[in-house]
Design an enzyme around this catalytic site. Structure first.
Site, PDB file in Angstrom:
ATOM      1  N   THR A 179       0.327  -6.911 -10.290  1.00  0.00           N
ATOM      2  CA  THR A 179       0.073  -8.305  -9.946  1.00  0.00           C
ATOM      3  C   THR A 179      -0.813  -8.960 -10.999  1.00  0.00           C
ATOM      4  O   THR A 179      -0.636 -10.127 -11.350  1.00  0.00           O
ATOM      5  CB  THR A 179      -0.580  -8.388  -8.554  1.00  0.00           C
ATOM      6  OG1 THR A 179       0.317  -7.799  -7.596  1.00  0.00           O
ATOM      7  CG2 THR A 179      -0.871  -9.818  -8.167  1.00  0.00           C
TER       8      THR A 179
ATOM      9  N   GLY B 100       0.848  -1.185   0.000  1.00  0.00           N
ATOM     10  CA  GLY B 100       0.000   0.000   0.000  1.00  0.00           C
ATOM     11  C   GLY B 100       0.876   1.224   0.000  1.00  0.00           C
ATOM     12  O   GLY B 100       2.052   1.178   0.383  1.00  0.00           O
TER      13      GLY B 100
ATOM     14  N   HIS C 259     -12.082   1.176  -7.255  1.00  0.00           N
ATOM     15  CA  HIS C 259     -11.377   0.030  -7.810  1.00  0.00           C
ATOM     16  C   HIS C 259     -10.120   0.587  -8.462  1.00  0.00           C
ATOM     17  O   HIS C 259     -10.195   1.469  -9.319  1.00  0.00           O
ATOM     18  CB  HIS C 259     -12.240  -0.697  -8.838  1.00  0.00           C
ATOM     19  CG  HIS C 259     -11.588  -1.925  -9.385  1.00  0.00           C
ATOM     20  ND1 HIS C 259     -12.036  -2.569 -10.503  1.00  0.00           N
ATOM     21  CD2 HIS C 259     -10.511  -2.627  -8.967  1.00  0.00           C
ATOM     22  CE1 HIS C 259     -11.266  -3.619 -10.758  1.00  0.00           C
ATOM     23  NE2 HIS C 259     -10.335  -3.668  -9.836  1.00  0.00           N
ATOM     24  N   ASP C 260      -8.945   0.074  -8.070  1.00  0.00           N
ATOM     25  CA  ASP C 260      -7.702   0.681  -8.541  1.00  0.00           C
ATOM     26  C   ASP C 260      -7.601   0.689 -10.061  1.00  0.00           C
ATOM     27  O   ASP C 260      -7.001   1.592 -10.650  1.00  0.00           O
ATOM     28  CB  ASP C 260      -6.477   0.024  -7.907  1.00  0.00           C
ATOM     29  CG  ASP C 260      -6.429  -1.494  -8.034  1.00  0.00           C
ATOM     30  OD1 ASP C 260      -7.250  -2.069  -8.773  1.00  0.00           O
ATOM     31  OD2 ASP C 260      -5.565  -2.110  -7.388  1.00  0.00           O
TER      32      ASP C 260
ATOM     33  N   GLY D 248       2.792  -0.732 -12.661  1.00  0.00           N
ATOM     34  CA  GLY D 248       4.130  -1.183 -12.336  1.00  0.00           C
ATOM     35  C   GLY D 248       4.876  -1.808 -13.483  1.00  0.00           C
ATOM     36  O   GLY D 248       6.116  -1.746 -13.544  1.00  0.00           O
TER      37      GLY D 248
END
Length: 474
Positions: free
Chosen positions: A251, A14, A228-229, A394
């Site tokens: 992920t 986080g 929601h990311d 990422g």
């Protein structure tokens, strides 16, 4: 300029980011980062939600005075509260095994085709709907999805943010309201859920106790964002026009299109595409792919070697020698990932990668191939051609994956921003203060202010078609 705190919770970490926004400026800095480490207890795999909340408070303290706070996180998981608003237990992790076999029970009441036509959500064994059917709800008076639970602890006010609610498989993407028929047929009481909120709606003020603990001076509002990311990340895709695809990497890889209406055909269901809700009436039409989870688990099994050296070894390894289905649920659970990838290659008659570099190359080739399939299928099923692929999240740090994706798709890839979810979170807050305009204005600001890298496709598309055919016939 104004400052906004974006609480952005991923499956492994986080962070609290501070965004400073002006009419023609957008800056983002990390205030605090903390580990998100699930815990396996006798009853199963659980999120350590109290540790996450402590990380949020530490982050807000480090952020300093801000004009607003917004929270986004992963989807589908939730906390249950009793009549007094107390948490009944740590939220269950979506990788927990309790939903195994539950989908068949659901489909016996609402057949899979009907469920998709009503909600547009792809099948995944961990969908909230299946968790609810598997859960013991005795004593539960309220269900709050993870970002809504943390918002409740910060403000004392309860709500259910829509973009995240759409992943529960209980929302009708056409009406952007609950699918009352599905809930009734499955005996799910929608009174468990707090009233729906939409991105930009007020979500309360930080409680006095929170102000005291963080050192902030009130009033500090909390603003509903795309909680929601992926909704926040898609809002931060720096695209010009509508002819783009996106891949939100981390992920998971979420690969698809931004549409104005859902695609609810049987062909779309068979292709396992999902219709999740985004900002301003949009639909995130996408496929979930296992993503960098495969590499993360391998790196963990190898004792956390230097990632740069590993990627250099992968770049030198033979291309497309072996590939696996990066969307296969066989890779969902943690543990033994290098061995499971080797077993999948062996079972399909392909050369078995032996070294960490060879396994890493297999993973990245497989992800690029899955990106290729998803973007090609999305264009065909939605009748929505694209000219460019935007990679955010990422995975933008992984230049090899970005280049392989461009090669596989035969389209230019624009990589960046890396912290897309946090930036989308910040921009929705800023929009409520009138500092940015519509989604197009948000995206123009991102394109002007954020570092982006362009990758042009290289090599022959035939080798990617051959690899896809090879995988399809195994």
């Amino acid at each position: 300029m104004r400052s906004y705190a974006a609480v952005d919770l991923g499956a492994s970490s986080g962070r609290v980011m501070v965004g400073r926004v002006g009419p023609d400026s957008l800056e983002l800095a990390e205030a605090h980062r903390f580990v998100n480490r699930p815990v396996r207890v006798p009853e199963g795999l659980r999120w350590d939600i109290l540790s996450l909340y402590a990380g949020v408070l530490d982050g807000l303290r480090a952020a300093g005075q801000v004009d607003s706070v917004g929270i986004d996180s992963w989807a589908v998981d939730y906390g249950l509260l009793d009549a007094d608003g107390a948490l009944l237990g740590n939220p269950v992790h979506y990788r927990d095994a309790r939903t195994e076999g539950v989908a068949g029970k659901v489909w016996a009441t609402v057949p899979a085709a009907e469920l998709y036509a009503a909600t547009g959500i792809q099948y995944a064994p961990f969908n909230t709907l299946y968790q609810l059917v598997a859960d013991r709800l005795a004593g539960a008076e309220r269900l709050l999805l993870v970002p809504d639970l943390l918002t409740y602890w910060l403000t004392g006010e309860q709500g259910t943010e829509l973009t995240n609610a759409s992943t529960t498989q209980l929302i009708d993407p056409r009406t952007r309201d609950w699918s009352y028929d599905v809930a009734a047929r499955l005996g799910i009481g929608l009174e468990l859920f707090a009233p729906l909120r939409r991105p930009g709606d007020p979500a309360g003020l930080l409680r006095d106790e929170v102000l005291e603990e963080t050192g902030l001076t009130g009033p500090v509002p909390v603003t509903a964002v795309g909680s929601h990311d992926t909704a926040s990340a898609v809002a931060a895709v720096p695209a010009a026009g509508e002819r783009f695809a996106y891949i939100c990497t981390g992920t998971w890889s979420l690969a698809g299109l931004e549409l104005t209406a859902p695609v609810l055909t049987e062909e779309s269901r068979a292709a396992n595409f999902t219709n999740e809700l985004g900002l301003d009436g949009t639909v995130r039409y996408l496929r979930n792919i296992m993503g960098l989870w495969l590499l993360q688990e391998c790196v963990r099994a190898w004792g956390d070697p230097d990632l740069g050296a590993l990627l250099r070894e992968a770049a030198a390894a033979p291309a497309l020698r072996s590939v696996v289905d990066a969307g296969d649920a066989a890779f969902l659970a943690p543990g033994r990932m290098p061995e499971r990838i080797a077993e999948a290659c062996r079972a399909t008659g392909q050369p078995v990668p032996g070294t960490p570099g060879e396994i890493t190359r297999c993973i990245l080739d497989s992800l690029a191939l899955a990106h290729r399939r998803a973007i090609a299928d999305a264009q065909r099923l939605a009748d929505h051609p694209v000219d460019v692929v935007h990679i955010v999240g990422g995975g933008t740090r992984n230049a090899l994956l970005c280049q392989l994706t461009a090669d596989a798709c035969g389209l230019p890839v624009v990589a960046g921003p890396t912290e897309a979810a946090a930036l989308g979170n910040v921009l929705v807050q800023a929009r409520t203060h009138g500092l940015v305009g519509d989604r197009s204005g948000m995206r123009r600001l991102l394109a002007r202010t954020q570092p982006l890298t362009r990758y042009e496709p290289q090599g022959s598309a035939e080798r990617w078609r051959a690899a896809q055919d090879r995988l399809a016939t195994r």
